[in-house]
Design a protein around this motif. Structure first.
Motif, mmCIF file in Angstrom:
data_model
loop_
_atom_site.group_PDB
_atom_site.id
_atom_site.type_symbol
_atom_site.label_atom_id
_atom_site.label_comp_id
_atom_site.label_asym_id
_atom_site.label_seq_id
_atom_site.Cartn_x
_atom_site.Cartn_y
_atom_site.Cartn_z
ATOM 1 N N THR A 163 0.860 -1.178 0.000
ATOM 2 C CA THR A 163 0.000 0.000 0.000
ATOM 3 C C THR A 163 0.898 1.230 0.000
ATOM 4 N N LEU A 164 0.753 2.060 -1.022
ATOM 5 C CA LEU A 164 1.613 3.225 -1.173
ATOM 6 C C LEU A 164 0.933 4.483 -0.652
ATOM 7 N N GLU A 165 1.667 5.272 0.100
ATOM 8 C CA GLU A 165 1.193 6.588 0.492
ATOM 9 C C GLU A 165 1.657 7.607 -0.538
ATOM 10 N N ASN A 202 -7.637 7.992 -9.611
ATOM 11 C CA ASN A 202 -7.312 9.397 -9.471
ATOM 12 C C ASN A 202 -8.150 10.066 -8.388
ATOM 13 N N ARG A 203 -7.719 9.922 -7.129
ATOM 14 C CA ARG A 203 -8.377 10.611 -6.025
ATOM 15 C C ARG A 203 -7.704 11.934 -5.719
ATOM 16 N N THR A 258 -2.893 16.867 3.950
ATOM 17 C CA THR A 258 -3.742 16.333 2.889
ATOM 18 C C THR A 258 -4.432 15.076 3.415
ATOM 19 N N PRO A 259 -5.543 14.689 2.823
ATOM 20 C CA PRO A 259 -6.213 13.460 3.276
ATOM 21 C C PRO A 259 -5.347 12.248 2.998
ATOM 22 N N LYS A 260 -5.587 11.186 3.713
ATOM 23 C CA LYS A 260 -4.831 9.955 3.518
ATOM 24 C C LYS A 260 -5.243 9.340 2.178
ATOM 25 N N ILE A 261 -4.376 9.465 1.192
ATOM 26 C CA ILE A 261 -4.652 8.948 -0.144
ATOM 27 C C ILE A 261 -3.656 7.821 -0.415
ATOM 28 N N ASP A 262 -4.108 6.613 -0.259
ATOM 29 C CA ASP A 262 -3.254 5.447 -0.454
ATOM 30 C C ASP A 262 -3.619 4.729 -1.740
#
Length: 290
Positions: A163-165, A202-203, A258-262
């Motif tokens: 899982t990439l941050e 694309n979030r 920023t929001p946690k976008i994984d």
């Protein structure tokens, strides 16, 4: 009901539902009908005498017991893979062709692993197939496919690799010229480069639409090489995988929350290659990089 009679295939199905989040994705991956997945889940819950999932408007969510079951099954799947990849193969020569397929968004990460392999195993020829299209659908003779969970190769052994941050980055030259934003308000006055709205997973685009002025987004692309190059050359601020951004001495991490976008990376291996030494060393190299 005798709990010792639990079928591994039902356990694996529950694990995949927990990882892929929907019955439909799991059915597509296993090449069966959605009703088959539902029947296996009901059978497993009947055997265990406890609910594994809760049915809701957003699909199937693991219960507390289900989370424990999925965790145990995930570890068993890893143990099986390690066994098949290493059993009797430690002395095998690593040479020949290995074809890897992935969407372009993973290219920078995969190339780091491939560079390590080429140095360690000069007899190994790697072929890398990629696309910038949003409907990435690996076909042909790829031995190993890396993808988002929505695009897992059918008919192979699959598991979540990492899982990439992601985070916001800019070049030092950009910060020297335009300053370092510290708040969301200051961020709105800066320039950005962004993924094309049709890009996979694309979030980040949705976050930028809410936090940056439309005219501030000066470049869009579905090529992550292009975005990385423009960020590094001071064109604007943009999202990058954190391990890529922090590893580049010319880039600085923007401290605005920023929001946690994984992003989940899944790996699929064709069954005929799952016990190959070439696949083993590739997966080892990818895990070390990720």
């Amino acid at each position: 009901m005798d709990k010792s009679a639990v079928d591994w295939s039902e356990m694996r199905t529950a694990y995949l539902v927990g990882e892929l989040h929907t019955l439909s994705r799991t059915a597509r991956h296993l090449g069966v009908h959605r009703s088959t997945i539902m029947r296996q889940i009901k059978s497993l819950e009947s055997r265990l005498g406890r609910p594994v999932f809760e049915r809701g408007s957003n699909g199937y969510s693991p219960t507390d017991f289900g989370e424990e079951l999925i965790s145990v099954t995930r570890q068993a799947a890893l143990d099986f893979q390690d066994f098949f990849l290493t059993c009797g193969l430690n002395g095998a020569r690593v040479a020949g062709n290995l074809t890897i397929a992935a969407p372009s968004s993973f290219t920078l990460l995969i190339m780091r692993a491939v560079a390590t392999l080429q140095e360690q195993y000069p007899g190994l020829l790697c072929t890398f197939l990629t696309t910038d299209e949003s409907d990435f659908d690996p076909t042909g003779d790829a031995d190993v496919v890396l993808s988002l969970p929505t695009h897992i190769m059918h008919g192979g052994f699959a598991q979540k690799l990492a899982t990439l941050e992601v985070g916001l980055f800019a070049s030092y030259s950009y910060v020297e010229k335009y300053g370092m934003p510290q708040t969301h308000e200051e961020l709105r006055d800066h320039k950005f480069v962004s993924e094309h709205p049709g890009s996979m997973g694309n979030r980040t685009e949705a976050w930028l639409r809410s936090n940056a002025q439309a005219r501030s987004i000066v470049f869009r692309s579905n090529s992550h090489f292009a975005l990385y190059s423009l960020i590094a050359n001071g064109v604007g601020i943009g999202f990058l995988p954190t391990l890529i951004g922090l590893d580049d001495a010319n880039l600085v991490h923007i401290p605005v929350p920023t929001p946690k976008i994984d992003t989940e990376i899944w790996v699929s291996v064709r069954h005929k290659h799952v016990s190959g030494r070439k696949v083993q060393v590739l997966l080892d190299a990818l895990r070390q990089q990720l």
